[in-house]
Write an enzyme that holds these catalytic residues in place. Structure first.
Site, PDB file in Angstrom:
ATOM      1  N   GLU A 112      -2.518   6.604 -62.918  1.00 36.07           N
ATOM      2  CA  GLU A 112      -1.401   7.294 -63.572  1.00 36.07           C
ATOM      3  C   GLU A 112      -0.602   6.378 -64.493  1.00 36.07           C
ATOM      4  O   GLU A 112      -0.275   5.254 -64.144  1.00 36.07           O
ATOM      5  CB  GLU A 112      -0.446   7.921 -62.533  1.00 36.07           C
ATOM      6  CG  GLU A 112      -0.010   7.015 -61.403  1.00 36.07           C
ATOM      7  CD  GLU A 112      -0.921   7.131 -60.190  1.00 36.07           C
ATOM      8  OE1 GLU A 112      -2.099   7.471 -60.339  1.00 36.07           O
ATOM      9  OE2 GLU A 112      -0.459   6.836 -59.081  1.00 36.07           O
ATOM     10  N   ASP A 146      -3.840  11.982 -50.784  1.00 37.44           N
ATOM     11  CA  ASP A 146      -3.144  11.055 -51.680  1.00 37.44           C
ATOM     12  C   ASP A 146      -2.136  10.211 -50.923  1.00 37.44           C
ATOM     13  O   ASP A 146      -1.123   9.776 -51.484  1.00 37.44           O
ATOM     14  CB  ASP A 146      -2.435  11.827 -52.802  1.00 37.44           C
ATOM     15  CG  ASP A 146      -1.978  10.916 -53.925  1.00 37.44           C
ATOM     16  OD1 ASP A 146      -1.029  11.288 -54.649  1.00 37.44           O
ATOM     17  OD2 ASP A 146      -2.560   9.816 -54.081  1.00 37.44           O
ATOM     18  N   LYS A 202      -4.356   4.693 -48.438  1.00 38.02           N
ATOM     19  CA  LYS A 202      -5.799   4.841 -48.683  1.00 38.02           C
ATOM     20  C   LYS A 202      -6.654   4.576 -47.450  1.00 38.02           C
ATOM     21  O   LYS A 202      -7.739   5.111 -47.336  1.00 38.02           O
ATOM     22  CB  LYS A 202      -6.210   3.953 -49.862  1.00 38.02           C
ATOM     23  CG  LYS A 202      -5.319   4.142 -51.088  1.00 38.02           C
ATOM     24  CD  LYS A 202      -5.079   5.623 -51.422  1.00 38.02           C
ATOM     25  CE  LYS A 202      -3.879   5.807 -52.326  1.00 38.02           C
ATOM     26  NZ  LYS A 202      -3.461   7.262 -52.444  1.00 38.02           N
ATOM     27  N   ASP A 235      -7.449  11.376 -54.362  1.00 43.89           N
ATOM     28  CA  ASP A 235      -6.944  10.557 -55.465  1.00 43.89           C
ATOM     29  C   ASP A 235      -7.276   9.084 -55.210  1.00 43.89           C
ATOM     30  O   ASP A 235      -7.533   8.675 -54.070  1.00 43.89           O
ATOM     31  CB  ASP A 235      -5.416  10.722 -55.589  1.00 43.89           C
ATOM     32  CG  ASP A 235      -4.878  10.100 -56.874  1.00 43.89           C
ATOM     33  OD1 ASP A 235      -3.689   9.734 -56.909  1.00 43.89           O
ATOM     34  OD2 ASP A 235      -5.652   9.963 -57.855  1.00 43.89           O
ATOM     35  N   ASN A 236      -7.309   8.285 -56.277  1.00 46.04           N
ATOM     36  CA  ASN A 236      -7.371   6.815 -56.182  1.00 46.04           C
ATOM     37  C   ASN A 236      -8.638   6.243 -55.576  1.00 46.04           C
ATOM     38  O   ASN A 236      -8.607   5.181 -54.955  1.00 46.04           O
ATOM     39  CB  ASN A 236      -6.181   6.269 -55.380  1.00 46.04           C
ATOM     40  CG  ASN A 236      -4.877   6.817 -55.848  1.00 46.04           C
ATOM     41  OD1 ASN A 236      -4.218   7.569 -55.142  1.00 46.04           O
ATOM     42  ND2 ASN A 236      -4.490   6.474 -57.065  1.00 46.04           N
TER      43      ASN A 236
HETATM   44  C1  LIG Z   1       0.971   8.096 -53.604  1.00 46.67           C
HETATM   45  S1  LIG Z   1       2.323   8.754 -52.714  1.00 46.67           S
HETATM   46  C2  LIG Z   1       2.038  10.542 -52.882  1.00 46.67           C
HETATM   47  C3  LIG Z   1       2.134  10.991 -54.320  1.00 46.67           C
HETATM   48  C4  LIG Z   1       2.072  12.517 -54.508  1.00 46.67           C
HETATM   49  N1  LIG Z   1       0.863  13.089 -53.890  1.00 46.67           N
HETATM   50  C5  LIG Z   1       2.099  12.875 -55.990  1.00 46.67           C
HETATM   51  O1  LIG Z   1       1.030  12.793 -56.614  1.00 46.67           O
HETATM   52  O2  LIG Z   1       3.178  13.201 -56.504  1.00 46.67           O
HETATM   53  C6  LIG Z   1       1.798   8.481 -51.038  1.00 46.67           C
HETATM   54  C7  LIG Z   1       2.761   9.034 -50.014  1.00 46.67           C
HETATM   55  O3  LIG Z   1       2.122   9.210 -48.758  1.00 46.67           O
HETATM   56  C8  LIG Z   1       3.025   8.860 -47.712  1.00 46.67           C
HETATM   57  N2  LIG Z   1       2.160   8.532 -46.563  1.00 46.67           N
HETATM   58  C9  LIG Z   1       1.298   7.490 -46.483  1.00 46.67           C
HETATM   59  N3  LIG Z   1       0.600   7.555 -45.343  1.00 46.67           N
HETATM   60  C10 LIG Z   1       1.018   8.670 -44.671  1.00 46.67           C
HETATM   61  C11 LIG Z   1       0.672   9.281 -43.430  1.00 46.67           C
HETATM   62  N4  LIG Z   1      -0.269   8.754 -42.648  1.00 46.67           N
HETATM   63  N5  LIG Z   1       1.320  10.419 -43.059  1.00 46.67           N
HETATM   64  C12 LIG Z   1       2.262  10.963 -43.867  1.00 46.67           C
HETATM   65  N6  LIG Z   1       2.641  10.437 -45.057  1.00 46.67           N
HETATM   66  C13 LIG Z   1       2.018   9.299 -45.449  1.00 46.67           C
HETATM   67  C14 LIG Z   1       3.851   7.727 -48.272  1.00 46.67           C
HETATM   68  O4  LIG Z   1       5.107   7.613 -47.621  1.00 46.67           O
HETATM   69  C15 LIG Z   1       3.985   8.128 -49.742  1.00 46.67           C
HETATM   70  O5  LIG Z   1       5.151   8.878 -49.978  1.00 46.67           O
HETATM   71  O1  LIG Z   2      -1.247   2.250 -53.034  1.00 44.76           O
HETATM   72  C1  LIG Z   2      -0.670   2.408 -54.103  1.00 44.76           C
HETATM   73  C2  LIG Z   2       0.225   1.375 -54.598  1.00 44.76           C
HETATM   74  C3  LIG Z   2      -0.076   0.060 -54.297  1.00 44.76           C
HETATM   75  C4  LIG Z   2       0.754  -0.946 -54.749  1.00 44.76           C
HETATM   76  C5  LIG Z   2       1.895  -0.623 -55.494  1.00 44.76           C
HETATM   77  C6  LIG Z   2       2.188   0.689 -55.784  1.00 44.76           C
HETATM   78  C7  LIG Z   2       1.350   1.702 -55.327  1.00 44.76           C
HETATM   79  C8  LIG Z   2      -0.905   3.651 -54.896  1.00 44.76           C
HETATM   80  C9  LIG Z   2      -1.194   3.539 -56.264  1.00 44.76           C
HETATM   81  C10 LIG Z   2      -1.505   4.672 -57.000  1.00 44.76           C
HETATM   82  C11 LIG Z   2      -1.578   5.915 -56.363  1.00 44.76           C
HETATM   83  O2  LIG Z   2      -1.913   7.068 -57.040  1.00 44.76           O
HETATM   84  C12 LIG Z   2      -1.301   6.035 -54.992  1.00 44.76           C
HETATM   85  O3  LIG Z   2      -1.460   7.263 -54.419  1.00 44.76           O
HETATM   86  C13 LIG Z   2      -0.917   4.905 -54.260  1.00 44.76           C
HETATM   87  N1  LIG Z   2      -0.498   5.015 -52.872  1.00 44.76           N
HETATM   88  O4  LIG Z   2       0.386   4.232 -52.460  1.00 44.76           O
HETATM   89  O5  LIG Z   2      -0.929   5.917 -52.156  1.00 44.76           O
HETATM   90 MG   LIG Z   3      -2.386   8.647 -55.735  1.00 49.92          MG
END
Ligand SMILES: C[S@@+](CC[C@H](N)C(=O)[O-])C[C@H]1O[C@@H](n2cnc3c(N)ncnc32)[C@H](O)[C@@H]1O
Ligand SMILES: O=C(c1ccccc1)c1ccc(O)c(O)c1[N+](=O)[O-]
Ligand SMILES: [Mg+2]
Length: 214
Positions: free
Chosen positions: A199, A141, A144, A169-170
């Site tokens: 979400e 997650d 992407k 996810d996604n």
């Molecule tokens: C969508 S959010 C995670 C949401 C969480 N899994 C939840 O459902 O509550 C994505 C997170 O991944 C972190 N992230 C993105 N690429 C990463 C990487 N290569 N290594 C570690 N963290 C990363 C970002 O900083 C961000 O906080």
């Molecule tokens: O990439 C986005 C995103 C792109 C644009 C603005 C906000 C979020 C996002 C959207 C829904 C997700 O569940 C998720 O995991 C992500 N993410 O950042 O990893």
């Molecule tokens: Mg996600």
């Protein structure tokens, strides 16, 4: 200076959720993100599918790529049997700080190990530095464009075993086309799509469950 979204989310959790009650932390975050400000947690609808897969796998060792505020860490860790553990990876220090507090508030700090750093750097360290033999469950997650390279890295580091479950996810929104193509066409994976919604919205999204065949 203005607070950040994760800071406002944590404040809300501390004001509204019962300390030590993981479900109340989950419900509080979902209510806040639906009513006040959207945040990129996996959310309640896809979260229920995540719960179902975690219960089915009942992992001893789970890995999460992308912690953010710790919402899905709490969802996963609350379902782990005692002695099982979740390793969650986050490279944004501010997010990691918030996540530690959310995980603590839920009373799950003993089951969750938050590793601060980039997945590409931390995955090769899991065996030597964190005593991991193989992983039972992985929740993807993070950004992407990292799903496919990190899956290849997990393969190359021999961290997958026959039956390891990857849940991504996604796969529709924002989408992970290269990852999807890979797990659906590779003879080394058996994949299944779970249709859902982004979400807190009506936009289509979904989770892809892929079992590594060894
Ligand atoms: C969508 S959010 C995670 C949401 C969480 N899994 C939840 O459902 O509550 C994505 C997170 O991944 C972190 N992230 C993105 N690429 C990463 C990487 N290569 N290594 C570690 N963290 C990363 C970002 O900083 C961000 O906080
Ligand atoms: O990439 C986005 C995103 C792109 C644009 C603005 C906000 C979020 C996002 C959207 C829904 C997700 O569940 C998720 O995991 C992500 N993410 O950042 O990893
Ligand atoms: Mg996600």
């Amino acid at each position: 200076t203005r607070s950040t979204r994760p800071q406002r989310l944590l404040t809300h959790v501390k004001q509204r959720a019962r300390r030590g009650d993981a479900q109340s932390v989950i419900t509080t975050i979902d209510d806040y993100c639906r009513a006040r400000e959207w945040a990129m947690n996996v959310g309640d609808e896809k979260g229920s599918i995540l719960d179902q897969v975690v219960c089915e796998v009942s992992p001893d060792v789970a890995l999460e790529l992308g912690t953010y505020c710790g919402y899905s860490s709490v969802r996963i860790a609350r379902l782990l049997p005692p002695g099982a553990r979740l390793l969650t990876v986050e490279f944004n220090h501010d997010y990691a700080t918030i996540a530690r507090e959310v995980i603590d508030w839920a009373g799950l700090q003993d089951r969750v190990q938050l590793l601060e750093g980039a997945s590409g750097d931390l995955i090769p360290q899991l065996r030597q530095k964190h005593g991991i033999e193989t992983l039972d469950f992985i929740f993807l997650d993070h950004w992407k464009d990292r799903y496919l390279p990190d899956t290849r890295l997990l393969e190359d580091c021999s961290l997958l075993r026959r039956g390891t479950v990857l849940l991504a996810d996604n796969v529709i929104c924002p989408g992970t086309p290269d990852y999807l193509e890979y797990v659906r066409s590779s003879p080394r994976y058996q994949s299944q799509y779970f249709s859902s919604h982004l979400e807190y919205t009506r936009a289509e999204d979904g989770l892809e469950k892929s079992v590594f065949l060894g």
